[in-house]
Design a protein around this motif. Structure first.
Motif, PDB file in Angstrom:
ATOM      1  N   GLU A   1      71.441  14.078  48.272  1.00 15.83           N
ATOM      2  CA  GLU A   1      70.579  14.182  49.450  1.00 15.83           C
ATOM      3  C   GLU A   1      71.474  14.705  50.554  1.00 15.83           C
ATOM      4  O   GLU A   1      72.277  13.967  51.127  1.00 15.83           O
ATOM      5  N   ALA A   2      71.373  15.957  50.824  1.00 18.97           N
ATOM      6  CA  ALA A   2      72.471  16.654  51.500  1.00 18.97           C
ATOM      7  C   ALA A   2      72.580  16.386  52.996  1.00 18.97           C
ATOM      8  O   ALA A   2      73.643  16.569  53.594  1.00 18.97           O
ATOM      9  N   ALA A   3      71.465  15.982  53.632  1.00 24.02           N
ATOM     10  CA  ALA A   3      71.475  15.890  55.092  1.00 24.02           C
ATOM     11  C   ALA A   3      72.559  14.940  55.599  1.00 24.02           C
ATOM     12  O   ALA A   3      72.725  13.833  55.092  1.00 24.02           O
ATOM     13  N   LEU A   4      73.299  15.409  56.599  1.00 27.51           N
ATOM     14  CA  LEU A   4      74.380  14.595  57.182  1.00 27.51           C
ATOM     15  C   LEU A   4      73.851  13.912  58.439  1.00 27.51           C
ATOM     16  O   LEU A   4      74.031  14.389  59.552  1.00 27.51           O
ATOM     17  N   THR A   5      73.191  12.783  58.213  1.00 28.54           N
ATOM     18  CA  THR A   5      72.541  12.078  59.310  1.00 28.54           C
ATOM     19  C   THR A   5      73.415  10.886  59.729  1.00 28.54           C
ATOM     20  O   THR A   5      74.563  10.771  59.306  1.00 28.54           O
TER      21      THR A   5
END
Ligand SMILES: [Zn+2]
Lengths: 529, 418
Positions: free
Chosen positions: B102-106
């Motif tokens: 899950e690539a998003a860097l949140t």
């Protein structure tokens, strides 16, 4: 001078190349030795005094009908219905025969003190006629006299307030027709019988009917069982219309039918070589052919179309009969067949045809691929009595540009039919069951049919059904010089030359095929023995 | 290790952009992407794991980046040099489990307290892109701290890794990330049961959107605009009710909703149009063919477009973007229909039920098995060929093109032998 009959020419080495229509243009084509070319009969000698003939017919009706003048009484309502712009093709030089007949009827009505008169264009599900077309068909005198008083109407098959349900035939067919016409004291129908399919009970039972009623005979089953629909005695289309017509009469609708026939004098002076046999072309014919075909080829589509659709045929009246529908029509058919019929011995493996610029449904408009299909496999294929010109499993080669171009004002539902239906299937029965209803009841199409100049939403379906018998019968269809994509969409094969087309046809009908070319227009009908 | 790297080099970016229209190959040759021998990225904290990619997809935004055809909007949101690749199935080196990314860097991977969006489960709207444990970058694949999928190794926060069952092939698994995006786009459109819907574009984004629509709302009437034969066939296979060409969209909208038309004006139209192309023409025709008050959802990444917004104004069309994934909420009835009621990861909100989009994507993929959409795989060495293939996709019988890192030196493969 008597006109020469049609005949079948067998191509040999001395035969000059043959004229072949190709949409808005034409060319000369060489056929293989042994090819049969079916030439139409020459135009029959016209009636010398058309007005006199009309008068004679109206006062000496056939069947148990009274003379028209005795049917007209003061205080009555008279409705005169007439064939629409789909006839004749091309439009005839003024005065149109409808004008001639209707003027005579109106004069008699006036003389009898009948002033409650309506004219109704019997559109069925065709598009409404334009003012120019109405003026052309009726003459400006009639148009100007009736239009301001709202007495010149066009049948509206979707107007519930002006349709009357007359019950059903013994076969359960709904008979629903124009109320004004049905309830008139006298309904006079003025017909032009260009081909043998027209006229008879079909005039009122189809021309003035609603979709609910028309769908009983305009469907795949009926059309597959109409062999051909140009031959009423072997046509389920006609059986159904005849049942309806008799039912209409039995319900007390009083019809005085006037049918007219025209000769096949199709092309005016400037284009007269189009009607001639090639070996009889004069030097002038030859040069006119070269000049005109060159300039048509060089013109943009819209221009060549415009030139062609401006042609007014010098058709002349050959017959007019009035009175009781069935007896009138029997006489009419004799006349039509005597003009158009040619005896042909035996069927052919390959039938070739060049399609002209106009068919019944693209007057002053574009002949789109669905109309190309219908003109070829509906009309031309069915121009037979007895058995089809082409044998079962045979091939039809159609010459036409067949471009995917549509007239959005006249043929809006055709565009959707082409995009939505033909991309799914070309099978008439499947098309009917899956798509007909949604097109027939689409409110936008209904709106454009009623208020604009659009064919009814269901009309492209009828075009497809018209070809159902041919599709059933044939082993293949090849479009010569047609747009390959549009041709494929119709389910047909493309060829760029006649020789290629014949080679392709051989793979279906076998080597050494017999070939017959239908040299039409002018109209010709084959009696295949 | 070997890695494809994008460097900040204005001259190269300009060259790539100029050449992209004429030749993908030359654009790549002169552009900012290069295959390099680099050191493996270091884990920023003990929460981070090393992952060795097995398959790594090439998506539209990747193409826009390496061909420099994107706007400069994203430039401040990435950190150079970075390794692209955010659609990844790989193996976590620690315990050899197969995972998708899950690539998003949140906020969470960045080691921050959740921002107001992350705390609502709307991670796709996260406020934090340049703070915390890693450098700026909206996703792995745009961040110089993490590495990316187009290499032999990357690092990812443990919260970003989702284990996949053996029943899913690598091809199925590599599509989970883009499928999550499609599910998010569709879920937020809140389709009515018998809605009349169009998807414009049938590349991988369009087709995954089709799959997401038919998964979440099987009863909608769905028209799909497709260009190439493989796209048409795939759309039908995924349940499209009709496949049309772009110029037919308005007429199809009219037919399907029995509308009246006057010129380009329609009295009705599609309830929702998912624009998976993002071009001026696609957005224009999408806006014209949506019903008054309807929605147009921009799924594919648009860039500069020149469109006539008069119909948007006159017909009160809602034009909406959709990006990535977060948490979706559904009615309990929908969850039942999807046969997900037993899932432990559901969050019950009373009237509705929430589920992480990624979780939903994995569960849906177990049912749909969309791996057949991965049509071509290439080794990193052949990146020029791979990107060219991906750029031409449909016209070259391709849907999803991936880098295949399962062998050190693999060869290009066709549909069947992948
Ligand atoms: Zn956040």
């Amino acid at each position: 001078m008597t006109s020469r009959p049609g005949f079948v020419l067998e191509v040999d080495r001395s035969t000059p190349p043959t004229l072949m229509w190709h949409g808005n243009s034409y060319r000369l084509e060489r056929f293989p030795t042994g090819t049969r070319i079916l030439y139409p009969p020459e135009p029959q000698e016209p009636i010398a005094d058309p007005r006199g003939a009309v008068e004679e017919a109206l006062e000496n009706p056939v069947g148990d009908s009274q003379p028209l003048s005795t049917l007209l009484t003061k205080g009555m309502r008279l409705v005169i219905a007439f064939d629409d712009v789909s006839l004749p093709l091309p439009q005839m030089q003024a005065p149109d025969v409808r004008q001639l007949v209707i003027e005579a009827v109106l004069e008699k009505a006036a003389a009898a003190g009948v002033d409650d008169v309506y004219l109704v264009a019997a559109l069925a599900l065709h598009r409404r006629m334009t003012e120019g077309e109405l003026r052309h068909a009726l003459g400006s005198r009639i148009y100007d006299a009736l239009t301001p008083r709202k007495r010149l109407l066009q049948h509206d098959a979707e107007d519930p307030s002006n349709l009357v349900d007359l019950g059903t035939t013994e076969q359960g067919e709904v008979v629903e027709i124009n109320k004004l016409a049905a309830e008139a004291d006298l309904l006079v129908y003025v017909n032009i019988n260009l081909v043998s399919m027209d006229g008879g009970h079909k005039s009122v039972a189809t021309g003035l009917a609603s979709y609910r009623s028309i769908r009983h005979h305009h469907n795949v089953k009926t059309m597959v069982h109409s062999r051909s629909f140009m031959d009423m005695h072997h046509s389920e289309l006609h059986s159904s219309n005849w049942r309806m017509g008799r039912h209409i009469a039995a319900q007390g609708v009083k019809i005085f039918q006037i049918e007219t026939t025209l000769n096949t004098d199709t092309f005016p002076k400037a284009f007269e070589f189009l009607s001639k046999r090639e070996w009889e072309w004069t030097l002038k014919d030859r040069s006119t052919f070269i000049a005109s075909s060159k300039s048509l080829k060089a013109s943009p589509d819209w221009l060549s179309r415009d030139i062609m659709h401006k042609i007014r045929s010098p058709y002349k009246l050959t017959g007019v009969t009035a009175g009781e529908v069935e007896q009138v029509h029997a006489k009419t058919l004799d006349k039509v067949f005597s003009q158009q019929l040619v005896t042909v011995e035996g069927q052919t493996d390959i039938l070739t045809m060049g399609l002209p610029f106009v068919g019944p449904y693209n007057v002053n408009s574009i002949m789109n691929p669905i109309l190309v299909y219908c003109l070829a496999l509906g009309y031309f294929f069915n121009m037979y009595v007895g058995k089809p010109l082409v044998r079962e499993g045979g091939v039809v080669i159609i010459s036409h540009p067949n471009k995917a171009e549509f007239d959005p004002a006249f043929h809006p539902s055709y565009i959707d039919f082409y995009e939505q239906v033909l991309t799914e299937t070309t099978d008439p029965a499947e098309i009917e069951s899956r798509f007909e209803e949604s097109f027939a009841t689409d409110p936008w199409y209904i709106h454009l049919y009623r208020k604009g100049n659009a064919y009814h939403g269901v009309h492209p379906f009828y075009m497809w059904y018209w070809g159902a018998h041919a599709l059933d019968h044939l082993g293949g269809v090849i479009v010569l010089g047609g747009d390959p994509k549009a041709t494929k969409r119709l389910g047909f094969q493309s060829a760029s030359t006649m020789m290629d087309a014949i080679e392709m046809a051989k793979s279906i009908v076998g080597d050494d095929p017999s070939i017959t070319h239908l040299h039409s227009p002018p109209l010709v009908m084959a009696e295949v023995i | 290790m070997r890695s494809l790297v994008v460097e900040h080099n204005i001259r190269r970016m300009v060259s790539a952009k100029l050449l992209a229209d004429t030749s993908v190959k030359r654009s790549l040759q002169w552009g900012p992407l290069a295959l390099k021998e680099v050191g493996a990225p270091k884990a920023p904290t003990s929460q981070w794991l090393r992952v060795q990619p097995r398959l790594s997809g090439i998506c539209g935004s990747d193409l826009a980046t390496v061909l420099a055809s994107t706007t400069r909007y994203f430039e401040p949101l990435v950190s150079f040099p970075f390794t692209p690749g955010h659609e990844v199935v790989g193996v976590a080196t620690k315990d050899q489990t197969r995972v998708v990314l899950e690539a998003a860097l949140t906020c969470k991977p960045r080691g921050l307290r959740p921002c107001r969006y992350c705390s609502l489960g709307q991670e796709q709207l996260c406020e934090s892109v340049a703070v915390g444990d890693v450098k700026q970058g909206i996703q792995i694949g745009y961040c110089s701290s993490t590495g990316g999928g187009w290499s032999q190794e990357l690092v990812a926060h443990h919260s970003q890794l989702w284990p996949v069952k053996d029943s899913l092939s690598d091809e199925d698994a590599v599509l989970i990330e883009p499928f999550a995006c499609a599910l998010h786009a569709v879920a937020t459109a809140k389709l009515q049961k018998h809605a009349v819907v169009a998807v414009v574009g049938a590349g991988s984004v369009g087709l995954l959107t089709v799959a997401a629509i038919k998964y979440l709302s099987p009863h909608v009437n769905l028209s799909v605009v497709a260009k190439h034969p493989i796209q048409r066939d795939s759309a039908l296979k995924l349940g499209a009710n009709e496949v049309i060409r772009e110029e037919e969209l308005g007429r199809s909208a009219r037919r399907n909703t029995r509308a009246f038309r006057s010129g380009d004006w329609l009295s009705s139209g599609y309830d929702v149009v998912f624009d998976c192309v993002g071009s001026s023409t696609s957005l224009s025709s999408s806006i014209k063919s949506a019903k008054p008050g309807g929605q147009v959802v921009a799924v594919g990444m648009p860039s500069y477009t020149g469109i006539d917004l008069t119909p948007l104004w006159h017909r009160e069309i809602n034009l909406r973007g959709t990006y990535a994934y977060g948490t979706e909420s559904f009615s309990k009835k929908t969850i039942e229909h999807l046969d997900l009621s037993e899932q432990a990861s559901l969050i019950d909100n009373g009237d509705t039920v929430s589920i992480r989009t990624f979780d939903l994507a994995i569960l849906a993929m177990e049912r749909l098995k969309l791996g057949w959409m991965v049509t071509h795989g290439f080794p990193l060495e052949n990146y020029s060929q791979a990107i060219e293939k991906a750029a031409h996709a449909g016209s070259q019988d391709a849907i999803k093109v991936v880098f295949d890192l399962r062998k050190t030196k693999s060869t290009s493969k066709g549909t069947n032998d992948l």
